[in-house]
Design a protein around this motif. Structure first.
Motif, PDB file in Angstrom:
ATOM      1  N   LEU A  27      28.056  13.255  58.564  1.00  0.00           N
ATOM      2  CA  LEU A  27      26.989  14.247  58.394  1.00  0.00           C
ATOM      3  C   LEU A  27      26.278  14.584  59.706  1.00  0.00           C
ATOM      4  N   PRO A  28      25.837  13.598  60.498  1.00  0.00           N
ATOM      5  CA  PRO A  28      25.134  13.953  61.747  1.00  0.00           C
ATOM      6  C   PRO A  28      25.984  14.806  62.684  1.00  0.00           C
ATOM      7  N   GLY A  29      27.263  14.446  62.809  1.00  0.00           N
ATOM      8  CA  GLY A  29      28.129  15.218  63.691  1.00  0.00           C
ATOM      9  C   GLY A  29      28.335  16.633  63.207  1.00  0.00           C
ATOM     10  N   ARG A  30      28.478  16.811  61.894  1.00  0.00           N
ATOM     11  CA  ARG A  30      28.695  18.151  61.349  1.00  0.00           C
ATOM     12  C   ARG A  30      27.436  19.003  61.483  1.00  0.00           C
ATOM     13  N   LEU A  31      26.269  18.384  61.340  1.00  0.00           N
ATOM     14  CA  LEU A  31      25.031  19.144  61.497  1.00  0.00           C
ATOM     15  C   LEU A  31      24.840  19.609  62.935  1.00  0.00           C
ATOM     16  N   ALA A  32      25.466  18.898  63.872  1.00  0.00           N
ATOM     17  CA  ALA A  32      25.333  19.258  65.293  1.00  0.00           C
ATOM     18  C   ALA A  32      26.380  20.252  65.754  1.00  0.00           C
ATOM     19  N   GLU A  33      27.277  20.681  64.873  1.00  0.00           N
ATOM     20  CA  GLU A  33      28.301  21.646  65.261  1.00  0.00           C
ATOM     21  C   GLU A  33      27.653  22.986  65.622  1.00  0.00           C
ATOM     22  N   PRO A  34      28.183  23.653  66.652  1.00  0.00           N
ATOM     23  CA  PRO A  34      27.563  24.917  67.100  1.00  0.00           C
ATOM     24  C   PRO A  34      27.441  25.962  65.999  1.00  0.00           C
ATOM     25  N   ARG A  35      28.460  26.097  65.151  1.00  0.00           N
ATOM     26  CA  ARG A  35      28.402  27.133  64.114  1.00  0.00           C
ATOM     27  C   ARG A  35      27.326  26.832  63.088  1.00  0.00           C
ATOM     28  N   VAL A  36      27.135  25.531  62.786  1.00  0.00           N
ATOM     29  CA  VAL A  36      26.091  25.137  61.838  1.00  0.00           C
ATOM     30  C   VAL A  36      24.718  25.399  62.436  1.00  0.00           C
ATOM     31  N   LEU A  37      24.529  24.995  63.683  1.00  0.00           N
ATOM     32  CA  LEU A  37      23.244  25.199  64.339  1.00  0.00           C
ATOM     33  C   LEU A  37      22.936  26.679  64.495  1.00  0.00           C
ATOM     34  N   GLU A  38      23.960  27.483  64.781  1.00  0.00           N
ATOM     35  CA  GLU A  38      23.754  28.922  64.942  1.00  0.00           C
ATOM     36  C   GLU A  38      23.350  29.559  63.618  1.00  0.00           C
ATOM     37  N   ALA A  39      24.041  29.181  62.543  1.00  0.00           N
ATOM     38  CA  ALA A  39      23.686  29.720  61.228  1.00  0.00           C
ATOM     39  C   ALA A  39      22.294  29.274  60.807  1.00  0.00           C
ATOM     40  N   LEU A  40      21.954  28.015  61.095  1.00  0.00           N
ATOM     41  CA  LEU A  40      20.632  27.503  60.751  1.00  0.00           C
ATOM     42  C   LEU A  40      19.551  28.220  61.553  1.00  0.00           C
ATOM     43  N   ALA A  64      32.729  28.696  54.803  1.00  0.00           N
ATOM     44  CA  ALA A  64      33.240  27.348  55.009  1.00  0.00           C
ATOM     45  C   ALA A  64      33.943  26.806  53.767  1.00  0.00           C
ATOM     46  N   LEU A  65      33.542  27.273  52.606  1.00  0.00           N
ATOM     47  CA  LEU A  65      34.142  26.778  51.364  1.00  0.00           C
ATOM     48  C   LEU A  65      35.631  27.087  51.305  1.00  0.00           C
ATOM     49  N   GLU A  66      36.063  28.131  51.982  1.00  0.00           N
ATOM     50  CA  GLU A  66      37.477  28.510  51.967  1.00  0.00           C
ATOM     51  C   GLU A  66      38.306  27.718  52.973  1.00  0.00           C
ATOM     52  N   THR A  67      37.684  27.251  54.041  1.00  0.00           N
ATOM     53  CA  THR A  67      38.439  26.600  55.116  1.00  0.00           C
ATOM     54  C   THR A  67      38.059  25.140  55.333  1.00  0.00           C
ATOM     55  N   ASP A  68      36.784  24.791  55.117  1.00  0.00           N
ATOM     56  CA  ASP A  68      36.294  23.439  55.374  1.00  0.00           C
ATOM     57  C   ASP A  68      35.268  23.061  54.319  1.00  0.00           C
ATOM     58  N   PRO A  69      35.709  22.554  53.161  1.00  0.00           N
ATOM     59  CA  PRO A  69      34.770  22.236  52.076  1.00  0.00           C
ATOM     60  C   PRO A  69      33.686  21.251  52.483  1.00  0.00           C
ATOM     61  N   ASP A  70      34.013  20.282  53.344  1.00  0.00           N
ATOM     62  CA  ASP A  70      32.992  19.318  53.768  1.00  0.00           C
ATOM     63  C   ASP A  70      31.859  20.014  54.520  1.00  0.00           C
ATOM     64  N   ALA A  71      32.190  20.982  55.358  1.00  0.00           N
ATOM     65  CA  ALA A  71      31.151  21.735  56.063  1.00  0.00           C
ATOM     66  C   ALA A  71      30.299  22.534  55.079  1.00  0.00           C
ATOM     67  N   ALA A  72      30.932  23.072  54.037  1.00  0.00           N
ATOM     68  CA  ALA A  72      30.181  23.806  53.021  1.00  0.00           C
ATOM     69  C   ALA A  72      29.202  22.884  52.306  1.00  0.00           C
ATOM     70  N   ILE A  73      29.626  21.646  52.046  1.00  0.00           N
ATOM     71  CA  ILE A  73      28.741  20.685  51.394  1.00  0.00           C
ATOM     72  C   ILE A  73      27.561  20.349  52.292  1.00  0.00           C
ATOM     73  N   VAL A  74      27.820  20.163  53.579  1.00  0.00           N
ATOM     74  CA  VAL A  74      26.743  19.837  54.522  1.00  0.00           C
ATOM     75  C   VAL A  74      25.721  20.966  54.576  1.00  0.00           C
ATOM     76  N   LEU A  75      26.196  22.195  54.685  1.00  0.00           N
ATOM     77  CA  LEU A  75      25.289  23.336  54.709  1.00  0.00           C
ATOM     78  C   LEU A  75      24.508  23.456  53.400  1.00  0.00           C
TER      79      LEU A  75
END
Length: 256
Positions: free
Chosen positions: A32-45, A222-233
């Motif tokens: 979870l911490p690493g995924r929250l720090a991903e550039p795309r997640v931070l940009e969307a947030l 993200a739900l189409e390509t990376d479900p774990d990222a969708a869950i984190v978001l």
């Protein structure tokens, strides 16, 4: 509690809670911490927080006077006006996005004039995200502020007026402080609704990373390509929703 009521009550509780529990159970807590720090997640947030905040400011600027108009005037057709103001609450967000395109698009009723006269094009821009969020979120603010205005004791305003205060001074120095809790509650609800807006945003502003891709749109992609990222978001949006509801609980249930 009679069992004919208890059984459907528990079933309803399970229907609402189990999906949220499933989200928590399936969350990739280890990463979870690493995924929250991903550039795309931070940009969307970042984009979501900025646009939701600006949209809330727009709603405050326009919605508070509108709420005062509905609560304190005897304008003919006020009931119809109130119904029109609250239409976005029940209107499917995608339909709202289509309506915005027809009015503010390059060939829209107002958008064509904006583009021809000033070269301004709102669809598929960050400004378009703000417009879409404000459109769906403003009724929450208007309803909250109108209710606060109706509940406020007008004797204080009348007393200030008899002492020579102008209407603007009464509104600024007496009315606004009295309804400040309602304004704050409406603004928080408005901000939370803007943060979670999806349908009108993707229809009117599109889904462009870094420009119009807010958190809900990032979840969808993200739900189409990376479900774990969708869950984190989704967890981030869930946390925001819980915080907002917990913070406003006293305004809904009173001293209980």
């Amino acid at each position: 509690m009679p069992w004919p009521l208890l059984v459907p009550a528990l079933a309803g509780l399970a229907f609402l809670v189990l999906p949220l529990a499933g989200l928590l159970v399936r969350a990739p807590w280890a990463t979870l911490p690493g995924r929250l720090a991903e550039p795309r997640v931070l940009e969307a947030l970042r984009l979501s927080l900025v646009t939701a905040t600006i949209a809330t400011a727009v709603c405050l600027l326009l919605g508070v006077p509108l709420a005062w108009l509905l609560a304190r005037t005897t304008l003919p057709g006020r009931r119809v006006l109130r119904a029109l103001v609250t239409v976005p609450l029940v209107l499917p967000p995608v339909v709202g996005g289509v309506a915005l395109l027809l009015v503010l698009g390059r060939r829209g009723l107002v958008g064509q004039w904006l583009y021809d006269a000033f070269g301004v094009s709102l669809p598929f821009t960050t400004t378009g995200v703000v417009v879409a969020e404000a459109f769906v979120a403003m009724p929450f603010l208007v309803i909250a502020v109108e209710g606060a205005l109706r509940a406020a004791d007008q004797r204080y305003e009348e007393a200030a007026a008899t002492l020579g205060a102008s209407r603007w001074t009464v509104f600024r120095r007496v009315t606004l402080p009295m309804v400040a809790p309602g304004v704050l509650a409406g603004a928080v609800l408005c901000w939370a609704r803007a943060l979670g807006e999806f349908g009108a945003t993707i229809t009117f502003a599109g889904n462009f990373p870094g420009r119009t891709q807010t958190m809900p749109l990032a979840v969808y992609l993200a739900l189409e390509t990376d479900p774990d990222a969708a869950i984190v978001l989704s967890l981030v949006l869930l946390a925001v929703s819980v915080i907002v509801l917990a913070g406003l609980r006293d305004r809904w249930v009173g001293a209980a």
